[in-house]
Motif scaffolding. Structure first.
Motif, mmCIF file in Angstrom:
data_model
loop_
_atom_site.group_PDB
_atom_site.id
_atom_site.type_symbol
_atom_site.label_atom_id
_atom_site.label_comp_id
_atom_site.label_asym_id
_atom_site.label_seq_id
_atom_site.Cartn_x
_atom_site.Cartn_y
_atom_site.Cartn_z
ATOM 1 N N GLN B 285 53.928 -49.218 28.519
ATOM 2 C CA GLN B 285 53.876 -49.651 29.914
ATOM 3 C C GLN B 285 53.168 -48.620 30.778
ATOM 4 N N LEU B 286 53.394 -47.360 30.419
ATOM 5 C CA LEU B 286 52.800 -46.311 31.246
ATOM 6 C C LEU B 286 51.296 -46.231 31.050
ATOM 7 N N PHE B 287 50.877 -46.358 29.812
ATOM 8 C CA PHE B 287 49.448 -46.121 29.553
ATOM 9 C C PHE B 287 48.651 -47.411 29.549
ATOM 10 N N GLY B 288 49.252 -48.403 28.969
ATOM 11 C CA GLY B 288 48.515 -49.646 28.895
ATOM 12 C C GLY B 288 48.259 -50.224 30.279
ATOM 13 N N GLU B 289 47.241 -51.033 30.360
ATOM 14 C CA GLU B 289 46.903 -51.600 31.647
ATOM 15 C C GLU B 289 47.740 -52.825 31.963
ATOM 16 N N SER B 290 48.269 -53.388 30.909
ATOM 17 C CA SER B 290 49.031 -54.614 31.160
ATOM 18 C C SER B 290 50.408 -54.264 31.720
ATOM 19 N N VAL B 291 50.422 -54.105 32.995
ATOM 20 C CA VAL B 291 51.675 -53.743 33.658
ATOM 21 C C VAL B 291 52.496 -54.964 34.026
ATOM 22 N N ALA B 292 51.945 -56.084 33.719
ATOM 23 C CA ALA B 292 52.621 -57.300 34.170
ATOM 24 C C ALA B 292 53.991 -57.428 33.520
ATOM 25 N N VAL B 293 54.864 -57.983 34.291
ATOM 26 C CA VAL B 293 56.190 -58.236 33.769
ATOM 27 C C VAL B 293 56.215 -59.664 33.280
ATOM 28 N N ARG B 467 42.795 -53.513 44.259
ATOM 29 C CA ARG B 467 42.005 -52.847 43.233
ATOM 30 C C ARG B 467 40.894 -53.760 42.740
ATOM 31 N N ALA B 468 41.225 -54.995 42.576
ATOM 32 C CA ALA B 468 40.221 -55.955 42.108
ATOM 33 C C ALA B 468 39.069 -56.035 43.092
ATOM 34 N N GLU B 469 39.408 -56.059 44.377
ATOM 35 C CA GLU B 469 38.366 -56.140 45.402
ATOM 36 C C GLU B 469 37.465 -54.928 45.337
ATOM 37 N N LYS B 470 38.109 -53.781 45.208
ATOM 38 C CA LYS B 470 37.350 -52.534 45.141
ATOM 39 C C LYS B 470 36.374 -52.566 43.973
ATOM 40 N N LEU B 471 36.945 -52.951 42.847
ATOM 41 C CA LEU B 471 36.115 -52.972 41.643
ATOM 42 C C LEU B 471 34.944 -53.931 41.822
ATOM 43 N N GLU B 472 35.257 -55.082 42.396
ATOM 44 C CA GLU B 472 34.214 -56.092 42.589
ATOM 45 C C GLU B 472 33.141 -55.563 43.511
ATOM 46 N N ALA B 473 33.609 -54.900 44.585
ATOM 47 C CA ALA B 473 32.646 -54.345 45.532
ATOM 48 C C ALA B 473 31.783 -53.308 44.834
ATOM 49 N N ALA B 474 32.426 -52.496 44.022
ATOM 50 C CA ALA B 474 31.685 -51.439 43.337
ATOM 51 C C ALA B 474 30.682 -52.042 42.361
ATOM 52 N N SER B 475 31.113 -53.074 41.658
ATOM 53 C CA SER B 475 30.225 -53.643 40.644
ATOM 54 C C SER B 475 29.096 -54.437 41.285
ATOM 55 N N SER B 476 29.344 -54.966 42.479
ATOM 56 C CA SER B 476 28.280 -55.731 43.129
ATOM 57 C C SER B 476 27.163 -54.818 43.596
ATOM 58 N N ILE B 489 37.590 -55.884 35.448
ATOM 59 C CA ILE B 489 37.922 -56.856 36.492
ATOM 60 C C ILE B 489 38.594 -58.064 35.876
ATOM 61 N N GLU B 490 38.084 -58.474 34.750
ATOM 62 C CA GLU B 490 38.686 -59.635 34.112
ATOM 63 C C GLU B 490 40.129 -59.345 33.701
ATOM 64 N N GLU B 491 40.271 -58.138 33.142
ATOM 65 C CA GLU B 491 41.617 -57.741 32.746
ATOM 66 C C GLU B 491 42.548 -57.755 33.954
ATOM 67 N N LEU B 492 42.016 -57.213 35.020
ATOM 68 C CA LEU B 492 42.800 -57.128 36.249
ATOM 69 C C LEU B 492 43.179 -58.525 36.728
ATOM 70 N N LYS B 493 42.199 -59.400 36.625
ATOM 71 C CA LYS B 493 42.456 -60.763 37.076
ATOM 72 C C LYS B 493 43.554 -61.412 36.231
ATOM 73 N N ARG B 497 47.050 -62.794 37.441
ATOM 74 C CA ARG B 497 47.537 -64.136 37.155
ATOM 75 C C ARG B 497 48.977 -64.072 36.623
ATOM 76 N N VAL B 498 49.159 -63.138 35.669
ATOM 77 C CA VAL B 498 50.501 -63.012 35.081
ATOM 78 C C VAL B 498 51.517 -62.622 36.150
ATOM 79 N N THR B 499 51.106 -61.664 36.967
ATOM 80 C CA THR B 499 52.027 -61.214 38.015
ATOM 81 C C THR B 499 52.342 -62.338 38.986
ATOM 82 N N GLU B 500 51.284 -63.105 39.267
ATOM 83 C CA GLU B 500 51.473 -64.257 40.145
ATOM 84 C C GLU B 500 52.532 -65.190 39.562
#
Lengths: 411, 691
Positions: B285-293, B467-476, B489-493, B497-500
């Motif tokens: 949980q600490l290292f992986g990005e999938s923090v979703a519950v 964070r997603a917005e930031k990343l998107e802005a940066a990538s654009s 970004i996809e991972e984040l999305k 979704r999971v968190t949602e």
């Protein structure tokens, strides 16, 4: 000459008396001799350790020896003590009615309850004296009831000093003390004791009776306390119920607050009943504990008289032997010795007579005591039962009156 | 098995000896219920022992068949005067159907019967929330027959690890159970499991609190005492569960009550494995990005160890809430709920206050009774002494009087004791609700923890979005895009979704809990009202009855009782006399009536009335005795049922009738108590002798 004022009724602890105290009217017609006394209106005087209570002592009588039909004097507790001591000195063998005990603790508080209890006890005390066929003719009683305050004060202060007593008395006291001490030291070996089995039985009875009575009295006192405590917790419970009711909805809240109110009223009743119990049940019991103690004092007195008599008899024996010896030797001391012997003989006879008197009086007194005890105890028990049933009925009524309301709530 | 049998008989013995002691102290046959009760305890224990091999038997489920001695008929007419006027009800064995008029009456009657008797408390407890359970469907649970068993697993020392199982018998008419009566054996651990399961599945409900584990007590207390206490507590608990409108239908409870053998409910994983579990998860949980519950997890409150990260997050959220830095997106908006919560809090305080006062009231009452008893004993001693030492007749007369008072005081103390036992029973409702307040707190905290979960998820969601917005802005900015960034970004999305999802589930759970809270509050209010009113009524009724039979009537009772006893002996004598064809000496009957006339504590009118009554009574007795002669010759048989009341000599039943017929109206109470003493005390020696 004087018929005894129906002493039983005079000593009854009738509730009216205990409640008002002043409503003491002569109940017999003028032809019948009567002497009725009431102790009323306790007033606190002085401050701190000096504080004391004074009472108004009202005497109503048609005795010719008294100054008039009605006399009011102010007396304090120590005056009563003086009267008791005087009577005890003079009327050997008579069971002098007991006084309420001196309380050192209460002295600083003088709670209303204590004052009332003491007033009642003093009233009973003086009336018992007045109704006793011998004691009522006592000069001291007359003094006590009629003398003005200064005279009384003087008499009291004289009495309390030892100098009032004659040196011979002092010697007697000293001797008694000695024998008493030696009794204690020698333990069982009491030189002179009456060994009359009947009297032994009586003594035993009195001692046992004291134990039993004081145990009963102790429990009665605790019962009074329990009544008060129950009253207190009932009122607390009532308050809590009211508060809880305030948290609840309308009907339920009402029910709770009704319950609370009822509890509080009942608590008041309980407190009142506790007071009644104290006055009409516990106090008479206590009174009898005291009465038994006063009998014990008389018993001690009798023992003293007996011892005195025995001692004199012994001395006479010695003197007699001595006299015989002197007669044989035809000493010129014979005349002197004979005189001494005669004196002693007279004294011994006096002592014997005194002792016999005590025995006679005591035998009468025991009958009287039992009669009176039966009477007074009966009244106390009656009061107790009455009070309890009254209380029970009150409680039941109060709760019952609550039932319809609750029924209404439930439906 | 053997052990428990010994245990029971020992207990019965203990009771019996206590009873003996009391009899000794009081110097006369006592009427305390303990006597008969201990007997019944013993008997019911015995019968339950005898029946254990039969799983369906419910040894205590049939109070109707219990000894008629145990349901004192004199008390019934207190509840309903109509019964009193109906003479036949005294001859019929008391059946339960005419005792139970309403739920309240049932309680009351049982409470009178079962004062302090755990073995017979089958109906007296669990009256909480009874009011709502309609009479048409019922679940009746009995916990009985504790048995010691060996721990089968990991016990190195044989006999070192034992536990106790209880037979739980259920009778119900609710469909969905298999059968209407079943029983299982369960141990305390199973009950813990049940309550844990229930707490998880029914968040937001006011679940009745489980009895404590009492680890210390189990070591300190007497074993059998502890087991008994626990048995009673368990019974109470299970009944309360069964009384709950939702939980009674729950699968968990059904499984618990029905399924034989080991409890199939998943025992919650013990702490050690849970910690292990959490520790394994932690690095991921600490290292992986999938923090979703996972969505299914958010419906449960964060538990120690399992998902530490979530705890950290929720802690952070609650800190943020507390410090007021950021306003949480979802706040407790239900004003009414807040108000109710406030009121609950108030109520709790008042309840605890009231229950405290009730306790001290009970204590004061008890003290009063005790002191009264002591006073009575002191007087009895004094009386005895006076009698022995009496020189004058007046002393003896007074001694008799005094004895009356003394006995009355002792009797009164017994009444106080009875009253007290019942007061405890009634005011116990306060304590029960105080206990329930705990579960209310639990339900509320369920709600707030669910709210916290929702809040945490929402704030997490928003930070993810950021964070997603930031990343998107940066990538654009970088044309063509960065592949790794796009993947991120996809991972984040995906995470969003999971968190949602989790948020939705959590919100749903929160709403559900809210709904439960509201329903439960309503239910509690309703039930509390009914229970409290019942409590008040019971309490008041109790006070009326018990106090009313205080001193004065008992003065009569004393004599009535005395007369009663002598009558029984006279009856016994007549039986003998009839056999030897001798005449009955009526003088003796008259002699026995003298104590009545000695009652001096009566007003003249009362005394006159009594006297007239007793004149009639005397005549009645004459007739009666003559009747007895005839009847006796006819019914000289052991057919007890002919007599009407089972197990009793019919003439012992007849006597109170005689009493009653002659002493109507104002002497009703006298009769009632005389009758009572007959049945409790007068009859017993007679009965024994007769055998």
């Amino acid at each position: 000459m004087i018929t005894v004022v129906n002493y039983q009724s005079a000593t009854l602890l009738s509730p009216q008396r205990s409640s008002s105290g002043s409503s003491h009217s002569p109940r017999s017609s003028s032809s019948q001799p009567y002497l009725s006394i009431s102790v009323t209106e306790p007033v606190k005087l002085g401050n701190g350790v000096q504080a004391y209570i004074s009472y108004r002592v009202i005497t109503k009588t048609n005795f010719p020896e008294y100054q008039g039909p009605e006399k009011i004097v102010i007396r304090r507790y120590s005056d009563f003590v003086w009267l008791r001591d005087r009577l005890f000195e003079k009327y050997k063998g008579v069971f002098i009615p007991p006084l309420p005990e001196k309380s050192t603790v209460e002295k600083f508080r003088f709670s209303a309850e204590f004052i009332e209890l003491r007033r009642q006890a003093l009233d009973i005390f003086v009336n018992r004296i007045a109704s006793h066929h011998e004691l009522q003719q006592s000069e001291d009683l007359r003094t006590f009831l009629q003398a003005d305050e200064e005279t009384m004060e003087r008499l009291r202060s004289q009495e309390t000093g030892i100098f009032k007593k004659k040196p011979a008395d002092l010697m007697q006291i000293f001797k008694e003390m000695q024998t008493r001490v030696s009794d204690v030291v020698l333990g069982k070996e009491k030189p002179v004791e009456e060994s009359n089995p009947e009297y032994e039985k009586l003594k035993n009875y009195i001692f046992e009776l004291e134990n039993h009575l004081s145990e009963a009295q102790k429990h009665a006192y605790r019962l009074v306390k329990r009544h008060k405590e129950l009253g207190q917790s009932l009122s607390d419970f009532g308050k809590a119920a009211k508060l809880l009711g305030a948290c609840e909805g309308h009907a339920l809240g009402k029910a709770f607050s009704d319950l609370g109110t009822k509890s509080e009223t009942l608590s008041v009743r309980l407190q009142k009943e506790a007071h009644q119990l104290l006055m009409n049940f516990e106090e008479p019991l206590k009174d009898y504990v005291r009465a038994v103690q006063s009998i014990k004092a008389t018993i001690a007195e009798r023992a003293n008289a007996f011892r005195h008599q025995c001692e004199l008899a012994e001395t006479i024996k010695l003197k007699e032997i001595n006299l015989d010896k002197l007669m044989l030797t035809r000493s010129d001391k014979v005349g002197e010795a004979e005189l001494e012997y005669k004196e002693l003989k007279a004294e011994s006879e006096e002592a014997t007579r005194r002792f016999e008197n005590i025995v006679r009086v005591m035998n009468e007194e025991i009958v009287r005591f039992q009669d009176q005890k039966t009477q007074d105890m009966g009244i106390a028990f009656h009061q107790f039962a009455k009070g309890q049933s009254r209380l029970a009925n009150n409680i039941a009524d109060a709760w019952r009156s609550l039932l319809p309301k609750l029924e209404a709530c439930l439906s | 098995m053997m052990g428990s049998e010994n245990l029971d008989s020992e207990e019965a013995h203990m009771y019996a000896s206590r009873e003996e002691m009391e009899n000794l102290v009081l110097d006369e046959p006592s009427n305390n219920n303990n006597g008969t009760k201990s007997f019944s305890d013993y008997r019911s224990a015995m019968s339950s022992l005898a029946d254990t091999h039969h799983p369906l038997s419910s040894p205590m489920a049939e109070p109707a068949d219990s000894d008629p001695l145990l349901t004192p008929p004199p008390f019934r007419d207190f509840r309903n005067p109509n019964v009193a006027t109906d003479n036949s009800s005294y001859i019929e064995p008391p059946s339960y159907s005419d005792v139970i008029f309403s739920p309240f009456d049932e309680n009351a009657v049982n409470e009178i019967n079962g004062v302090d008797s755990p073995g017979r408390s089958s109906d007296s407890s669990g009256f909480l929330s009874k009011s709502t359970s309609s009479s048409s469907d019922y679940v009746k649970i009995t916990v009985s027959n504790p048995q010691k068993e060996q721990e089968t697993s990991n016990s190195l020392v044989p006999g070192g690890n034992t536990y106790v199982t209880y037979l739980i018998t259920t009778r119900t008419n609710i469909p969905g159970h298999n059968g209407s009566e079943f029983s299982v054996r369960r141990r305390f651990k199973d009950v813990v499991t049940l309550s844990d399961r229930l707490a998880e599945s029914y968040r937001g409900f006011f679940i009745p609190p489980r009895p404590d584990k009492n680890v210390v007590e189990s070591q300190v207390m007497q074993k059998q005492e502890f087991v008994e206490q626990r048995r009673v507590a368990l019974e109470k608990y299970l009944r309360r569960l069964a009384g709950h409108p939702v939980i009674r239908k729950s699968d968990e409870l059904k499984v618990f009550l029905q399924v034989q053998g080991k409890l199939p409910l998943p025992t919650s994983t013990d702490v050690a494995s849970r910690m292990l579990d959490g520790a394994v998860k932690l690095p991921k949980q600490l290292f992986g990005e999938s923090v979703a519950v996972a969505p299914h997890e958010v419906v449960q409150p964060a538990k120690g160890g399992r998902d530490l990260l979530r705890i950290f997050k929720e802690l952070k959220q609650s800190m943020a809430n507390d410090w007021g830095g950021s306003k949480p997106p979802v706040v407790e908006e239900d004003k009414e709920f807040l108000k109710k919560k406030e009121r609950m809090h108030d109520l709790e305080q008042q309840l605890s206050n009231a229950s405290q006062q009730a306790e001290s009231l009970v204590k004061a009452q008890q003290d009063m009774g005790e002191t009264m008893g002591e006073l009575g004993l002191a007087f009895i001693k004094l009386t005895k002494f006076e009698n022995e030492e009496a020189i004058f007749n007046s002393q003896r007369a007074r001694a008799a009087d005094m004895k009356n008072v003394a006995t009355a005081a002792v009797k009164a103390s017994r009444f106080y004791r009875e009253l007290n036992a019942q007061t405890v029973k009634h005011l116990d409702t306060l304590h029960e609700y105080l206990g329930l307040m705990l579960s209310v707190h639990g339900a509320f905290s369920d709600r707030s923890s669910a709210l916290l979960t929702v809040q945490t998820l929402i704030s997490e969601l928003s930070s993810l979005h950021l964070r997603a917005e930031k990343l998107e802005a940066a990538s654009s900015k970088i044309f063509g895009g960065d592949r790794s960034r796009i993947r991120k970004i996809e991972e984040l999305k995906e995470t969003i979704r999971v968190t949602e999802d989790a948020k939705h589930v959590a919100t749903g759970e929160y709403e559900r809990i809210k709904e439960n809270n509201r329903n439960e509050l309503e239910r509690l209010g309703r039930e509390r009202r009914a229970d409290f009113l019942n409590m008040l009524k019971g309490f008041v009724l109790n006070q009326v009855e018990c106090v009313w039979i205080d001193i004065r009537p008992s003065l009569v009772v004393v004599s009535a009782y005395r007369v009663g006893i002598s009558w029984v002996t006279i009856k016994a004598r007549t039986a003998v006399v009839i056999e030897s064809q001798e005449a009955v000496r009526f003088a003796e009957v008259e002699e026995q009536l003298i104590p009545f006339q000695l009652e001096s504590h009566y007003t003249r009118k009362e005394a006159e009335m009594l006297e007239a009554d007793f004149k009639n009574l005397q005549i009645g007795v004459r007739h009666d005795v003559e009747g007895v002669e005839k009847e006796h010759m006819l019914t000289k048989q052991d057919e007890v049922l002919v007599a009407g009341v089972r197990g009793m000599r019919w003439d012992a039943v007849e006597l109170p009738f005689q009493f009653r017929e002659n002493l109507d109206g104002h002497c009703n109470a006298l009769w009632r108590y005389a009758a009572r003493y007959y049945i409790y005390e007068g009859d017993m020696p007679f009965y024994e002798e007769d055998r």
